[in-house]
Design a protein around this motif. Sequence first.
Motif, short mmCIF file in Angstrom:
data_model
loop_
_atom_site.label_atom_id
_atom_site.label_comp_id
_atom_site.label_asym_id
_atom_site.label_seq_id
_atom_site.Cartn_x
_atom_site.Cartn_y
_atom_site.Cartn_z
N ILE A 375 16.24 122.94 84.93
CA ILE A 375 17.50 123.30 85.58
C ILE A 375 18.05 122.11 86.37
O ILE A 375 19.25 121.84 86.37
N LEU A 376 17.17 121.38 87.05
CA LEU A 376 17.62 120.18 87.76
C LEU A 376 18.18 119.15 86.78
O LEU A 376 19.19 118.50 87.05
N ALA A 377 17.52 119.02 85.63
CA ALA A 377 18.03 118.10 84.61
C ALA A 377 19.38 118.56 84.09
O ALA A 377 20.28 117.74 83.85
N ALA A 378 19.55 119.88 83.92
CA ALA A 378 20.85 120.41 83.47
C ALA A 378 21.94 120.09 84.48
O ALA A 378 23.06 119.74 84.10
N ALA A 379 21.62 120.19 85.76
CA ALA A 379 22.61 119.87 86.79
C ALA A 379 22.97 118.39 86.74
O ALA A 379 24.16 118.02 86.83
N ARG A 380 21.97 117.52 86.59
CA ARG A 380 22.26 116.08 86.51
C ARG A 380 23.12 115.76 85.29
O ARG A 380 24.06 114.97 85.37
N LEU A 381 22.80 116.37 84.15
CA LEU A 381 23.56 116.10 82.93
C LEU A 381 24.99 116.61 83.04
O LEU A 381 25.92 115.97 82.54
N ALA A 382 25.16 117.76 83.69
CA ALA A 382 26.51 118.31 83.84
C ALA A 382 27.37 117.40 84.72
O ALA A 382 28.54 117.17 84.44
N VAL A 383 26.77 116.89 85.80
CA VAL A 383 27.52 115.99 86.68
C VAL A 383 27.84 114.68 85.97
O VAL A 383 28.90 114.08 86.18
N ALA A 384 26.92 114.22 85.12
CA ALA A 384 27.12 112.95 84.42
C ALA A 384 28.05 113.05 83.23
O ALA A 384 28.40 112.02 82.63
N GLU A 385 28.46 114.25 82.85
CA GLU A 385 29.32 114.43 81.68
C GLU A 385 30.62 113.65 81.86
O GLU A 385 31.28 113.74 82.89
N ASP A 427 28.65 113.62 94.57
CA ASP A 427 29.17 112.81 93.46
C ASP A 427 30.39 113.48 92.82
O ASP A 427 31.40 112.82 92.54
N VAL A 428 30.27 114.78 92.57
CA VAL A 428 31.38 115.51 91.95
C VAL A 428 32.59 115.52 92.87
O VAL A 428 33.73 115.29 92.44
N ALA A 429 32.36 115.80 94.15
CA ALA A 429 33.47 115.90 95.10
C ALA A 429 34.20 114.58 95.25
O ALA A 429 35.43 114.54 95.32
N GLU A 430 33.45 113.48 95.29
CA GLU A 430 34.10 112.18 95.43
C GLU A 430 34.87 111.80 94.17
O GLU A 430 35.95 111.21 94.24
N ARG A 431 34.31 112.16 93.02
CA ARG A 431 35.00 111.84 91.77
C ARG A 431 36.29 112.64 91.62
O ARG A 431 37.30 112.12 91.14
N ALA A 432 36.26 113.90 92.04
CA ALA A 432 37.42 114.77 91.89
C ALA A 432 38.30 114.80 93.14
O ALA A 432 39.27 115.56 93.18
N ALA A 433 37.97 113.99 94.16
CA ALA A 433 38.73 113.96 95.42
C ALA A 433 38.83 115.33 96.05
O ALA A 433 39.89 115.73 96.55
N LEU A 434 37.73 116.07 96.05
CA LEU A 434 37.66 117.38 96.69
C LEU A 434 37.10 117.18 98.09
O LEU A 434 35.88 117.17 98.30
N GLU A 437 34.78 119.99 99.74
CA GLU A 437 33.43 120.01 99.20
C GLU A 437 32.68 118.74 99.57
O GLU A 437 31.46 118.77 99.79
N ARG A 438 33.40 117.64 99.66
CA ARG A 438 32.76 116.40 100.10
C ARG A 438 32.26 116.55 101.53
O ARG A 438 31.14 116.13 101.86
N ALA A 439 33.06 117.14 102.38
CA ALA A 439 32.64 117.35 103.76
C ALA A 439 31.42 118.27 103.84
O ALA A 439 30.47 118.00 104.58
N ALA A 440 31.43 119.35 103.05
CA ALA A 440 30.29 120.27 103.06
C ALA A 440 29.01 119.59 102.60
O ALA A 440 27.94 119.76 103.19
N ALA A 441 29.11 118.79 101.52
CA ALA A 441 27.92 118.09 101.02
C ALA A 441 27.41 117.09 102.04
O ALA A 441 26.19 116.97 102.27
N LEU A 442 28.31 116.35 102.68
CA LEU A 442 27.89 115.38 103.68
C LEU A 442 27.24 116.06 104.88
O LEU A 442 26.26 115.54 105.44
N LEU A 443 27.77 117.21 105.28
CA LEU A 443 27.16 117.94 106.39
C LEU A 443 25.76 118.41 106.03
O LEU A 443 24.83 118.30 106.84
N ASN A 444 25.60 118.93 104.83
CA ASN A 444 24.27 119.39 104.42
C ASN A 444 23.28 118.23 104.33
O ASN A 444 22.11 118.36 104.74
N LEU A 445 23.72 117.10 103.79
CA LEU A 445 22.85 115.93 103.72
C LEU A 445 22.52 115.43 105.12
O LEU A 445 21.38 115.03 105.40
N GLY A 446 23.52 115.43 106.00
CA GLY A 446 23.27 115.02 107.37
C GLY A 446 22.25 115.90 108.07
O GLY A 446 21.38 115.42 108.81
N ASP A 447 22.33 117.22 107.83
CA ASP A 447 21.35 118.14 108.42
C ASP A 447 19.94 117.80 107.96
O ASP A 447 18.99 117.80 108.76
#
Length: 662
Positions: A375-385, A427-434, A437-447
């Motif tokens: 499943i983790l590999a599927a997530a990586r492949l989907a993001v890399a598409e 990665d997805v949020a920065e690529r799509a300028a979201l 979602e970028r803020a949410a991901a950064l907050l979770n990583l910061g935590d």
Amino acid sequence: MRADMEKAGLHTLSGRPSPHSRVLLVAGRPGSGRTALAEAFARQAADTFGDGILRARLTEPGGTPVPTERTARDLLAALGPDPVPAGADEDELTGTLRTELGRRKVLLLLDDVTLPEQVLDLLPDTRDCLVVAVAAGPLTGVPDVRPCTVGGLDRDAAVSLLASRAGAPHRTTVDPRSAELVAAACGYLPAALVLAGGWLAARPKLSVADAAKQLGELPQADPLERAFRLVADSLPRTPARVLRMLALAPEGLVDAHTASSLSGCPVAAARQILEEFLRLGLLRTSALAPGCYAVPRCLDPLLRAELAEHEGPDETVFARARMLERTVRQLRACHAVTEPEGSEARKRLAFLPRTVRFATRREAREWLEARRPAILAAARLAVAEGGGRLDGLARRLISALARAFDAHRSPEEAAPELYRLHELVLDVAERAALQRERAAALLNLGDLDARTGRHSRALQRYRAALEAARDGDGNEGGGRERTGRESGSGRDARTQDHPAAARALESIGSTYEDMGDLERAADWYGRALVHHQTREALAAAARIHGRLGAVHTAAGRFGEAVREWRAAAANFRRLGDAGAHARALAELARVHERAGRPQETVRVCRQALQVAQEADDVRLRAALLLRLADACDRTGDVRTGRKHRRAADELLDSHNLTVHVE
């Protein structure tokens, strides 16, 4: 290999024993049986290494080397039970791994090595461990390595393997010459012989001579490709499509659901096809995931070539999308089974197909742990598409997987994987300028960074999240231009993510507090307070008043602390939260106590006791009685203090509780 394990290395013979582990290299082309040989040796040598065998595959399907960081993290997780630090970089992880291996006696089996650096980065700094590396050729630069080259089976062993897979031994004994021709056409490679034997077993009316003839007519020069073509070209249309779609199975792990979603055929049909593939030698039973099959790595390039020849790019993306959609549904079912009966998640679970649901929490967790790498590999492949065509599904998959981890794993156990998932979301949020979602991901990583003590990195994450939250998603959805009155910061206030901004402000203050920088902590908490007060968020403002009060108390600024705790108590009173109101008053009494104001402590404790009585908080009432007793003692009213202490003891005894008062 057993003999090489016992022999002294060249460094030892020269009088300069190497501080690193010995390395035994099994070199051979894919399909030669190199991994099977390494595994057989590991099983025989297991008794020599009391701490067991660790395994890692260093090349992904498709030929991409696995990042050393991921390999080291997975090996550390396998060593357990201590959790792997979330967000640690490659140097920290490899250093920790070498330290842990230095305390053990382990056989480390590294499969599909492509570069010598992959071995060197993981090489244990001890002679008590042994590394077995499997590669296509020599590993130049790896010290103290002893190679064992595998070129295939000898003629008799090859014929014997063919006979064992062909279904009936007499088919080769009655025509030994044809059996030898088949073995020669297969290059004496075990993987090719298994395929040829499976093809014969599926055709009991054909002779070994027929197999030899068909193999001889195939134009492929590579023996493994020739045997693969013999089997693949004989498949009907639907099984042939299922076969080439297996190239899209993450980590080469496939079950009936995966095959069904990739190819679009029914689950029952996919199950029968996979069982037939197992008999043909196109699949193997997975040793890690019960009920799953593993695609042999030696067949992966052939499957990918078959996929590229028969399926267009769009169909490949659609197939991946179907697989991801089914995985999302299974993850939601995996999470829902942990929810209480009658909950919304349970109600939605009832509408899912029976093949997707789980009967028990234990069954769901076992499924999650077995499928986790895939499943983790599927997530990586989907993001890399390419082109971000699967970004939406990737975000849904990551969200569902994170919720499943929260339901089935402890926070410490889930943290390393969650860190990877939040990085993918970023990665997805920065690529799509979201920006939201970028803020949410950064907050979770910061935590996660803050939780593991990486305060500098956490502050960077939180500041970037604050900027993203203030920027908002004004450009989302086809690049819409912002309209409306601009705020003082030059941004459209309607597009800002105010909850994320508030959380970032508070998190920055909390990080500075953890670092002991109370001045900056108070400053950032003050900014968060203004943010909440501007939006009349009374409950959030009350909480920040409390955090400011705690910081001022720790800094010895008792006047400011009193003011903040009074404000917190007043806000909680207006909200009607008696419990929080009483706790704020209790903290206010503690500030007065530390400031050496026993009379004020007595007064506020009595007030807090009345509120705690309304809140029916027995433990808080007892703590307040004990603090009140101490304050009475300091004022000289020992008799009243004794009475309050006795009342606290009776209250605790009646409810079988204990409290600790600072």
